[in-house]
Motif scaffolding. Structure first.
Motif, PDB file in Angstrom:
ATOM      1  N   PRO A  20       0.819  -1.234  -0.009  1.00 47.23           N
ATOM      2  CA  PRO A  20      -0.157  -0.125   0.015  1.00 47.23           C
ATOM      3  C   PRO A  20       0.783   1.235  -0.062  1.00 47.23           C
ATOM      4  O   PRO A  20       1.829   1.306   0.905  1.00 47.23           O
ATOM      5  N   GLY A  21       0.675   2.145  -0.825  1.00 51.79           N
ATOM      6  CA  GLY A  21       1.108   3.430  -1.031  1.00 51.79           C
ATOM      7  C   GLY A  21       2.767   3.542  -1.831  1.00 51.79           C
ATOM      8  O   GLY A  21       3.107   4.600  -1.982  1.00 51.79           O
ATOM      9  N   LYS A  22       2.792   2.259  -2.107  1.00 51.14           N
ATOM     10  CA  LYS A  22       4.475   2.130  -2.805  1.00 51.14           C
ATOM     11  C   LYS A  22       4.205   1.388  -4.053  1.00 51.14           C
ATOM     12  O   LYS A  22       3.492   0.519  -4.189  1.00 51.14           O
ATOM     13  N   ILE A  23       5.139   2.039  -5.136  1.00 52.35           N
ATOM     14  CA  ILE A  23       4.934   1.410  -6.290  1.00 52.35           C
ATOM     15  C   ILE A  23       6.426   1.089  -6.598  1.00 52.35           C
ATOM     16  O   ILE A  23       7.230   2.024  -6.834  1.00 52.35           O
ATOM     17  N   ARG A  24       6.703   0.095  -7.233  1.00 49.64           N
ATOM     18  CA  ARG A  24       8.083  -0.393  -7.730  1.00 49.64           C
ATOM     19  C   ARG A  24       7.618  -0.414  -9.363  1.00 49.64           C
ATOM     20  O   ARG A  24       7.141  -1.168  -9.791  1.00 49.64           O
ATOM     21  N   MET A  25       8.641   0.217 -10.323  1.00 47.95           N
ATOM     22  CA  MET A  25       8.212   0.349 -11.521  1.00 47.95           C
ATOM     23  C   MET A  25       9.675   0.240 -12.132  1.00 47.95           C
ATOM     24  O   MET A  25      10.717   0.941 -12.088  1.00 47.95           O
ATOM     25  N   TYR A  26       9.953  -0.595 -13.257  1.00 47.45           N
ATOM     26  CA  TYR A  26      10.872  -1.029 -13.961  1.00 47.45           C
ATOM     27  C   TYR A  26      10.631  -0.516 -15.544  1.00 47.45           C
ATOM     28  O   TYR A  26       9.783  -1.204 -16.148  1.00 47.45           O
ATOM     29  N   VAL A  27      11.362   0.172 -16.217  1.00 44.42           N
ATOM     30  CA  VAL A  27      11.099   0.597 -17.837  1.00 44.42           C
ATOM     31  C   VAL A  27      12.334   0.250 -18.329  1.00 44.42           C
ATOM     32  O   VAL A  27      13.592   0.388 -17.960  1.00 44.42           O
ATOM     33  N   CYS A  28      12.439  -0.487 -19.428  1.00 41.00           N
ATOM     34  CA  CYS A  28      13.575  -0.761 -20.220  1.00 41.00           C
ATOM     35  C   CYS A  28      14.017   0.428 -20.857  1.00 41.00           C
ATOM     36  O   CYS A  28      13.348   0.928 -21.629  1.00 41.00           O
ATOM     37  N   GLY A  29      15.096   0.563 -20.605  1.00 44.08           N
ATOM     38  CA  GLY A  29      15.824   1.882 -21.306  1.00 44.08           C
ATOM     39  C   GLY A  29      16.522   1.546 -22.567  1.00 44.08           C
ATOM     40  O   GLY A  29      16.065   0.623 -23.239  1.00 44.08           O
ATOM     41  N   ILE A  30      17.401   2.322 -22.925  1.00 42.80           N
ATOM     42  CA  ILE A  30      18.011   1.862 -24.326  1.00 42.80           C
ATOM     43  C   ILE A  30      19.409   1.219 -24.334  1.00 42.80           C
ATOM     44  O   ILE A  30      19.909   1.264 -23.532  1.00 42.80           O
ATOM     45  N   THR A  31      19.440   0.831 -25.573  1.00 49.24           N
ATOM     46  CA  THR A  31      20.794   0.196 -25.931  1.00 49.24           C
ATOM     47  C   THR A  31      21.885   1.212 -26.353  1.00 49.24           C
ATOM     48  O   THR A  31      21.409   1.862 -27.378  1.00 49.24           O
ATOM     49  N   ILE A  32      22.706   1.623 -25.680  1.00 49.37           N
ATOM     50  CA  ILE A  32      23.499   2.835 -26.003  1.00 49.37           C
ATOM     51  C   ILE A  32      24.467   2.675 -26.851  1.00 49.37           C
ATOM     52  O   ILE A  32      25.584   2.347 -26.504  1.00 49.37           O
ATOM     53  N   TYR A  33      24.522   3.077 -28.018  1.00 48.40           N
ATOM     54  CA  TYR A  33      25.644   3.310 -28.819  1.00 48.40           C
ATOM     55  C   TYR A  33      25.453   4.462 -30.065  1.00 48.40           C
ATOM     56  O   TYR A  33      26.372   4.572 -31.027  1.00 48.40           O
ATOM     57  N   ASP A  34      24.434   5.167 -29.794  1.00 49.25           N
ATOM     58  CA  ASP A  34      24.205   6.186 -30.896  1.00 49.25           C
ATOM     59  C   ASP A  34      23.113   7.243 -30.181  1.00 49.25           C
ATOM     60  O   ASP A  34      23.012   7.376 -29.019  1.00 49.25           O
ATOM     61  N   TYR A  35      23.016   8.445 -30.988  1.00 45.21           N
ATOM     62  CA  TYR A  35      22.114   9.594 -30.618  1.00 45.21           C
ATOM     63  C   TYR A  35      20.634   8.916 -30.291  1.00 45.21           C
ATOM     64  O   TYR A  35      20.183   8.003 -31.025  1.00 45.21           O
ATOM     65  N   CYS A  36      19.958   9.377 -29.266  1.00 44.10           N
ATOM     66  CA  CYS A  36      18.582   9.080 -29.200  1.00 44.10           C
ATOM     67  C   CYS A  36      17.800   9.857 -30.207  1.00 44.10           C
ATOM     68  O   CYS A  36      18.032  10.748 -30.460  1.00 44.10           O
ATOM     69  N   HIS A  37      16.618   9.145 -30.794  1.00 44.68           N
ATOM     70  CA  HIS A  37      15.799   9.846 -31.507  1.00 44.68           C
ATOM     71  C   HIS A  37      14.417  10.169 -30.614  1.00 44.68           C
ATOM     72  O   HIS A  37      14.116   9.714 -29.869  1.00 44.68           O
ATOM     73  N   ILE A  38      13.472  10.753 -31.444  1.00 49.69           N
ATOM     74  CA  ILE A  38      12.135  11.156 -31.167  1.00 49.69           C
ATOM     75  C   ILE A  38      11.398   9.817 -30.742  1.00 49.69           C
ATOM     76  O   ILE A  38      10.561  10.205 -29.606  1.00 49.69           O
ATOM     77  N   GLY A  39      11.703   8.739 -31.252  1.00 50.12           N
ATOM     78  CA  GLY A  39      10.861   7.623 -30.948  1.00 50.12           C
ATOM     79  C   GLY A  39      11.294   7.376 -29.526  1.00 50.12           C
ATOM     80  O   GLY A  39      10.333   7.104 -28.628  1.00 50.12           O
ATOM     81  N   HIS A  40      12.493   7.368 -29.155  1.00 51.01           N
ATOM     82  CA  HIS A  40      13.094   6.901 -27.754  1.00 51.01           C
ATOM     83  C   HIS A  40      12.372   7.992 -26.791  1.00 51.01           C
ATOM     84  O   HIS A  40      11.750   7.814 -25.613  1.00 51.01           O
ATOM     85  N   ALA A  41      12.558   9.251 -27.293  1.00 51.81           N
ATOM     86  CA  ALA A  41      11.771  10.401 -26.520  1.00 51.81           C
ATOM     87  C   ALA A  41      10.433  10.282 -26.102  1.00 51.81           C
ATOM     88  O   ALA A  41       9.769  10.317 -24.890  1.00 51.81           O
ATOM     89  N   ARG A  42       9.702   9.704 -26.903  1.00 55.13           N
ATOM     90  CA  ARG A  42       8.251   9.415 -26.765  1.00 55.13           C
ATOM     91  C   ARG A  42       7.856   8.438 -25.663  1.00 55.13           C
ATOM     92  O   ARG A  42       7.188   8.866 -24.665  1.00 55.13           O
ATOM     93  N   THR A  43       8.854   7.502 -25.680  1.00 57.95           N
ATOM     94  CA  THR A  43       8.462   6.551 -24.806  1.00 57.95           C
ATOM     95  C   THR A  43       8.944   6.956 -23.294  1.00 57.95           C
ATOM     96  O   THR A  43       8.193   6.789 -22.298  1.00 57.95           O
ATOM     97  N   PHE A  44      10.249   7.600 -23.272  1.00 54.73           N
ATOM     98  CA  PHE A  44      10.617   7.993 -21.762  1.00 54.73           C
ATOM     99  C   PHE A  44       9.786   9.510 -21.457  1.00 54.73           C
ATOM    100  O   PHE A  44       9.825   9.466 -20.305  1.00 54.73           O
ATOM    101  N   VAL A  45       9.521  10.322 -22.281  1.00 53.66           N
ATOM    102  CA  VAL A  45       8.655  11.313 -21.868  1.00 53.66           C
ATOM    103  C   VAL A  45       7.313  10.776 -21.328  1.00 53.66           C
ATOM    104  O   VAL A  45       6.670  11.142 -20.316  1.00 53.66           O
TER     105      VAL A  45
END
Length: 488
Positions: A20-45
């Motif tokens: 109760p009152g607590k939330i644990r959340m895991y979100v898959c981030g990115i595989t990092i080897y280049d610039y992030c694009h607008i698609g990535h931004a959409r998910t993380f925004v």
RNA sequence: GGCUGGAUGGCAGAGUGGCCAUGCUGCGGACUGCAACUCCGUCUACGCCGGUUCGAUUCCGACUCCAGCCUCCA
């Protein structure tokens, strides 16, 4: 009552946290080897807004977003650049953090990296082998035995037979079943490697998230999120790994964000139709990009295009325009009915949000806003409430300034949940998207000159000056003898 | 081929069994020296065909089209 669409059940469900009152959340981030694009931004925004709203609703949230910093693509890119893979991932992680911050995203509470979690990964793989869910092939690679996991396909609604039937012709491998996926991959000469009971190698992609989520928030947690393209096979495989290894349910609620499209097709690296956050920031304000993203629901596909960004910018300007000229600083607010809020001396423009008193939902707009957000984070409807408030402010400005101020406080507070309308209106409106600084002195001098011309009824000169402003990309607004200007 | 989701006014985009989304744009009016801002008003919207219903864009069924996943992918 908060309802969230759960991919597992394909329906909106009342959200009940494990604790109760607590939330644990895991979100898959990115595989990092280049610039992030607008698609990535959409998910993380999207997840940034979810995070803000859960906290606004009073939950104690732990938000984990990982970084995959070892992977075939990373190795390939590092090799192509002639650099160590760590240099590469470090550089782009830094860039990602800058880009995400520019878009107003708060950092996750924990940001685990795969390479910092090798011990936990090995432990998880060993557990799967011990329980008979994994095996080592003749090549040395370790695989997950997919048919062994009875619930396989429960997230993506796939069944094994159909998957196998639709499969593309595979090169010969030492897998026992075609659907089996790699947990530990043996290193080829020259590749980065870590010691393991099965030989020097690196983890497979899917196992990383199972190990990192457990390491950070335990075997069983509330929310697992990511882009909808990760639903299968990545998240399906995570479930198979975690539930088999831990013997318990993995995540209760699965949230998936819709893809950004360009000309009706998914924005992606492989289609080479992507726009990086950096390049779009050169043309549009960060807040405009953010507004554009929350103007549609997080689960729908979002069509990227300059026309849509332009419309988003115009809409956001309208919000800021309603706040312009409303300054709480130094005003006597004693007579205001602010539900016990003490706003005296507060400067609406750029005030510290931590100091902002909470507006309660006895206010109809607040209630409406929460109702929208409680319904699976319906940001388009929530934004509509913001526009209702803006209209009410504009109506009140001339005849009931106190009400206008009160509404402005509400607009800013609700805006903070979405991460918009948090700048000084003047700063926002006078800033150009690019980095050319407006010549303030010149602007002010010309405004004074035009004022004189207007007083002299020299309309030709006054209009000439206004045309000059238009050419500079500046629009003038005359109000009560005062002249405001803004970029366009 | 299998699985998932979608089709709303000029554009974007919510939502609902009978009444207003909202934003951008266009048009008319008020305000303005003229504009801009703002306000007021306004533009025959719910893919197609059937069914249920007093009444369906909203529920059910068929059809057409689109996207995502089934390969790395946010």
């Amino acid at each position: 009552m908060l309802k969230i669409h759960n991919t597992l059940t394909q329906s909106k469900q009342e959200f009940v946290p494990i604790e109760p009152g607590k939330i644990r959340m895991y979100v898959c981030g990115i595989t990092i080897y280049d610039y992030c694009h607008i698609g990535h931004a959409r998910t993380f925004v999207s997840f940034d807004i979810i995070t803000r709203y859960l906290r606004y609703s009073g939950y104690d949230l732990t938000y984990v977003r990982n970084i995959t910093d070892i992977d075939d693509k990373i190795i390939a890119r590092a090799s192509k650049n002639g650099e160590n893979f760590k240099q590469l991932t470090k550089r782009y992680t830094q860039i990602m953090h800058e880009d995400f911050a520019a878009l107003g995203m708060a950092a996750p509470d924990i940001e685990p990296k795969a390479t910092d979690s090798i011990a936990e990964i090995i432990e998880t793989i060993q557990s799967l082998i011990d329980k008979g869910f994994a095996y080592q092939g003749t090549s040395g690679d370790v695989y997950y035995n997919v048919p062994k996991f009875e619930d396989y396909g429960k997230l993506s609604k796939q069944n094994l037979e159909a998957l196998q039937a639709g499969e593309r012709v595979d090169v010969a491998t030492d897998k026992q079943n075609s659907m089996d996926f790699v947990l530990w991959k043996m290193a080829k000469p020259g590749e980065p490697e870590w010691d393991s009971p099965w030989g020097g190698g690196r983890p497979g992609w899917h196992i990383e998230c199972s190990a990192m989520s457990k390491k950070c928030i335990g075997e069983h947690f509330d929310i697992h999120g990511g882009g909808s393209d990760l639903q299968f096979p990545h998240h399906e495989n995570e479930i198979a790994q975690s539930e088999a290894a831990n013997g318990c349910v993995f995540a209760n609620t699965w949230i998936h964000t819709g893809m950004v499209q360009v000309d009706k097709l998914k924005m992606s690296k492989s289609l080479d139709n992507f726009f990086t956050i950096r390049e779009v920031l050169k043309k549009y304000r960060a807040e405009t990009i953010r507004y554009f993203m929350l103007s549609s629901h997080y689960r729908s596909q979002l069509s990227y295009g300059e026309d849509n960004l332009d419309a988003a910018n115009a809409a956001l300007e309208r919000l800021y325009l309603s706040l312009r000229d409303i300054d709480l600083k130094g005003m006597d607010l004693k007579g205001m009915d602010l539900k016990g809020m003490d706003l005296k001396g507060m400067d609406l423009a750029g005030m510290d949000l931590a100091d902002l008193p909470k507006v309660d939902d006895s206010n109809q707009y607040v209630a409406k806003f929460k109702q929208a957000m409680d319904d699976d984070f319906n940001t388009p409807e929530a934004v509509a409430v913001l526009f209702e408030i803006a209209k009410a402010i504009n109506r009140s400005k001339n005849n009931d300034l106190e009400n206008a101020r009160y509404l402005a406080v509400i607009l800013i507070e609700l805006g903070s949940v979405l991460g918009i309308v948090q700048q000084s209106p003047n700063d926002f409106l006078t800033a150009s998207a690019g980095d050319e600084l407006a010549n303030i002195e010149l602007i002010e001098r010309l405004i004074v000159e035009r004022k004189q011309a207007r007083e002299d009824k020299n309309w030709a000169r006054a209009d000439e000056i206004r045309d000059q402003f238009n050419q500079m990309g500046i629009v003038l607004e005359d109000k009560d003898g005062k002249t405001n200007w803004r970029s366009c």
